[in-house]
Structures are given as structure tokens and as C-alpha cells.
Design a protein around this motif. Structure first.
Motif, short mmCIF file in Angstrom:
data_model
loop_
_atom_site.label_atom_id
_atom_site.label_comp_id
_atom_site.label_asym_id
_atom_site.label_seq_id
_atom_site.Cartn_x
_atom_site.Cartn_y
_atom_site.Cartn_z
N ASN A 115 0.82 -1.20 0.00
CA ASN A 115 0.00 0.00 0.00
C ASN A 115 0.86 1.26 0.00
N SER A 116 1.97 1.22 0.73
CA SER A 116 2.84 2.40 0.79
C SER A 116 3.48 2.68 -0.57
N GLN A 117 3.85 1.62 -1.29
CA GLN A 117 4.43 1.80 -2.62
C GLN A 117 3.42 2.44 -3.57
N ILE A 118 2.20 1.93 -3.54
CA ILE A 118 1.16 2.43 -4.43
C ILE A 118 0.78 3.87 -4.07
N SER A 119 0.72 4.17 -2.78
CA SER A 119 0.40 5.54 -2.34
C SER A 119 1.48 6.52 -2.78
N GLN A 120 2.73 6.10 -2.69
CA GLN A 120 3.84 6.95 -3.14
C GLN A 120 3.73 7.23 -4.62
N ASN B 113 -14.25 25.18 -7.12
CA ASN B 113 -13.48 24.48 -6.08
C ASN B 113 -14.35 24.15 -4.87
N ARG B 114 -15.19 25.07 -4.45
CA ARG B 114 -16.08 24.81 -3.31
C ARG B 114 -17.05 23.68 -3.63
N TYR B 115 -17.59 23.70 -4.85
CA TYR B 115 -18.58 22.70 -5.27
C TYR B 115 -17.97 21.31 -5.33
N VAL B 116 -16.84 21.19 -6.00
CA VAL B 116 -16.18 19.89 -6.13
C VAL B 116 -15.69 19.38 -4.78
N GLN B 117 -15.18 20.30 -3.96
CA GLN B 117 -14.72 19.92 -2.62
C GLN B 117 -15.88 19.42 -1.77
N CYS B 118 -17.03 20.06 -1.89
CA CYS B 118 -18.22 19.67 -1.13
C CYS B 118 -18.64 18.24 -1.47
N VAL B 119 -18.72 17.94 -2.76
CA VAL B 119 -19.13 16.60 -3.19
C VAL B 119 -18.07 15.57 -2.81
N SER B 120 -16.81 15.91 -3.03
CA SER B 120 -15.72 14.98 -2.74
C SER B 120 -15.63 14.64 -1.25
N THR B 121 -15.80 15.66 -0.41
CA THR B 121 -15.74 15.44 1.04
C THR B 121 -16.86 14.52 1.50
N ALA B 122 -18.05 14.71 0.93
CA ALA B 122 -19.20 13.87 1.29
C ALA B 122 -18.94 12.41 0.90
N ILE B 123 -18.31 12.21 -0.25
CA ILE B 123 -18.01 10.85 -0.72
C ILE B 123 -16.89 10.21 0.09
N THR B 124 -15.77 10.89 0.23
CA THR B 124 -14.59 10.30 0.88
C THR B 124 -14.82 10.05 2.37
N LYS B 125 -15.78 10.74 2.95
CA LYS B 125 -16.14 10.52 4.35
C LYS B 125 -16.52 9.05 4.58
N HIS B 126 -17.03 8.42 3.53
CA HIS B 126 -17.51 7.04 3.65
C HIS B 126 -16.55 6.01 3.04
N ALA B 127 -15.37 6.47 2.63
CA ALA B 127 -14.34 5.53 2.16
C ALA B 127 -13.66 4.90 3.36
N PRO B 128 -13.34 3.62 3.31
CA PRO B 128 -12.68 2.96 4.44
C PRO B 128 -11.38 3.67 4.83
N LYS B 129 -11.15 3.84 6.12
CA LYS B 129 -9.95 4.54 6.59
C LYS B 129 -8.67 3.80 6.23
N LYS B 130 -8.77 2.49 6.04
CA LYS B 130 -7.58 1.74 5.66
C LYS B 130 -7.13 2.10 4.24
N VAL B 131 -8.05 2.64 3.44
CA VAL B 131 -7.71 3.08 2.09
C VAL B 131 -6.88 4.35 2.15
N PHE B 132 -7.36 5.31 2.96
CA PHE B 132 -6.61 6.54 3.24
C PHE B 132 -7.23 7.19 4.46
N GLY B 133 -6.42 7.42 5.46
CA GLY B 133 -6.94 7.91 6.73
C GLY B 133 -6.88 9.41 6.92
N GLY B 134 -6.24 10.13 5.99
CA GLY B 134 -6.09 11.57 6.14
C GLY B 134 -7.13 12.36 5.36
#
Length: 267
Positions: free
Chosen positions: A36-41, A63-84
Motif C-alpha cells: 500500500n505504501s508503494q502504491i500511495s507513493q 473548487n467549493r462545489y467539487v470539494q463539497c461533493v468529494s468530502t461527502a463521498i470520501t467521508k464514507h471511504a474505508p480509513k484503511k484506504v486513506f486515513g487523512g
């Protein structure tokens, strides 16, 4: 000649046997050779390079619009995929496109906003792209390419060692065959899988999953009918995509009905 073909068959039988060493979120066998670290890099490096080459949009509303939608989506992505916190960049380009990369990176081109007509349709695209990251398709593609490359080298060596006549012709055909029979269908499978994951993801985030179908209708209109034959395309045809999405629509609607989030993202 039969010995040569037997060796080729053996090489690819081994390849496909090895490919069953991991499982995707939908239960499909995968090959993943990298950490995972290799792929993330690699994802972070690629994103940096894209930002250097592509014009970044300075539009506050985009930017506000795309950020709004992206934040709503990534909130539900597993933390093991990306925790930040995911980095989201809007690129000023007519391209009707978007992408997500391992390491928490999302890019959206302004041209997409002319086709994705509302927050739900944009969520379908971003959910799909994040779905690729969740399913580790980047790792899988790199691993698959490496495996096919090794297979071709081994086959070439075997043919030459056996002094098989017309080995160059066979290798040429094998190269084409690996592209059509392995690489391209493999990408279509990943696209369909990302659609399924993205549909559930957007539903969890409170977006209307039915709009994913409307998005692909818009995509079909925007292409003006200029679409390569599905057999030789890395993406499913829009009608195939719509059909596959509808197969999972009832469960996605049920997920959305239970969602606590109610996104309100507007340009």
C-alpha cells in the motif's frame, strides 16, 4: 510447434493461478504485488506531476462545489484506504474527466461539470473514481502488467530455446492476444466494479443513486455517438453501464434511505 504452444499455455495458466491470491471488495480474485505504501507513493508522485503540467482552476465556486461533493463521498471511504484529508484539485480543462489516486488524491476537470448536471451526477463520477482506489485497481493494473510482461519474456525464451519456427510471428500474435484477451477486458471488469462500489458509496453519502444512470445518458449524448466497439474499449459501452447500474439500483436506494447525511452542494 506443439511444444511451443504447450509452454505458452503453461505460462499463462500459472499467471492466472497466481492471480487468485487476493480478493476485491466485490469478491473477485485479484493479483496485487505491491504494498500500500508503494502504491500511495506512486499516486502522490503522479498527482504532483499532473498539477505541474495541467492548469489548476482558481474558480472559487468550482473548487467549493467539487470539494463539497468529494468530502461527502470520501467521508464514507474505508480509513484503511486513506486515513487523512483527501486532496481535491479542479483542473481548468475542457476534458470531460475526473480521477482519484492512491494516497488520497482527487482531480476533476471543469469540462466534466458541463456533463454532470448536478451534485448527484458529480457524486456518481467521484464515487466511481474513489471506487477504483478502494478496490486497489492501481495496484492490480501494475501487477497485471508486470505479470504479462514476465509471461511474454518467458514465452519468448522458451520458443527460442526450442527453436520453434516463426517464433516472432507467434510472439507478435501473443502480444496482441494478451492485450485484447487480458488487458482490455480486465480494465472493463474494473470499470464495472468501480461503478458498483461508487453507487453504494454515493448512496451512503446521501446522494441520489438514480442520477448515476442520468449521468451516463448525458455522457452518451456528449460523445455524439463516437464510441469505439466495446470489445476493444477499456470502458463498458454506456448502455451496458446503465444496465449494470440498474441491477444494483434497488439496494443502493435502500442504502440512501438510511443515510444520515443530506448533501447540499451547488455551484
Amino acid at each position: 510447434m506443439k511444444k511451443g504452444y504447450s509452454m505458452l499455455a503453461g505460462v499463462f495458466t500459472c499467471c492466472f493461478f497466481i492471480a487468485g491470491c487476493s480478493t476485491s471488495p466485490t469478491g473477485r480474485s485479484q493479483l496485487k504485488l505491491y504494498s500500500n505504501s508503494q502504491i500511495s507513493q506512486q499516486g502522490t508522485l503522479a498527482f504532483t506531476q499532473i498539477k505541474e503540467k495541467q492548469k489548476v482552476s482558481t474558480s472559487g465556486k468550482y473548487n467549493r462545489y467539487v470539494q463539497c461533493v468529494s468530502t461527502a463521498i470520501t467521508k464514507h471511504a474505508p480509513k484503511k484506504v486513506f486515513g487523512g484529508k483527501w486532496e481535491v484539485v479542479v483542473f481548468d480543462s475542457k476534458q470531460v474527466n475526473a480521477f482519484a489516486l492512491p494516497g488520497g488524491k482527487i482531480g476533476v476537470y471543469t469540462g466534466l461539470l458541463n456533463v454532470a448536471k448536478n451534485q448527484d451526477q458529480l457524486a456518481a463520477v467521484i464515487g466511481h473514481e474513489v471506487g477504483h482506489v478502494i478496490a486497489e485497481h492501481g495496484n492490480e493494473r501494475m501487477s497485471n502488467s508486470a505479470l504479462v510482461g514476465v509471461g511474454l519474456q518467458v514465452a519468448d525464451t522458451a520458443l527460442k530455446s526450442q527453436d520453434v519456427k516463426q517464433s516472432k510471428v507467434i510472439m507478435s500474435a501473443l502480444g496482441v492476444g494478451s492485450q485484447v484477451a487480458v488487458t482490455l477486458p480486465f480494465s472493463r471488469i474494473q470499470e464495472t466494479e468501480a461503478d458498483q462500489i461508487g453507487l453504494e458509496l454515493m448512496a451512503k453519502a446521501g446522494f441520489n443513486p438514480k442520477q448515476s444512470v442520468e449521468l451516463w445518458k448525458n455522457m452518451q449524448k456528449a460523445s455524439n455517438g463516437e464510441k469505439p466497439f466495446e470489445l476493444l474499449s477499456t470502458h463498458p459501452a454506456p448502455q451496458t453501464r446503465i444496465s449494470d447500474l440498474n441491477k444494483h439500483m434497488a439496494s443502493a436506494i435502500a442504502v440512501q434511505a438510511k443515510a444520515s447525511d443530506k448533501p447540499s452542494c451547488r455551484i
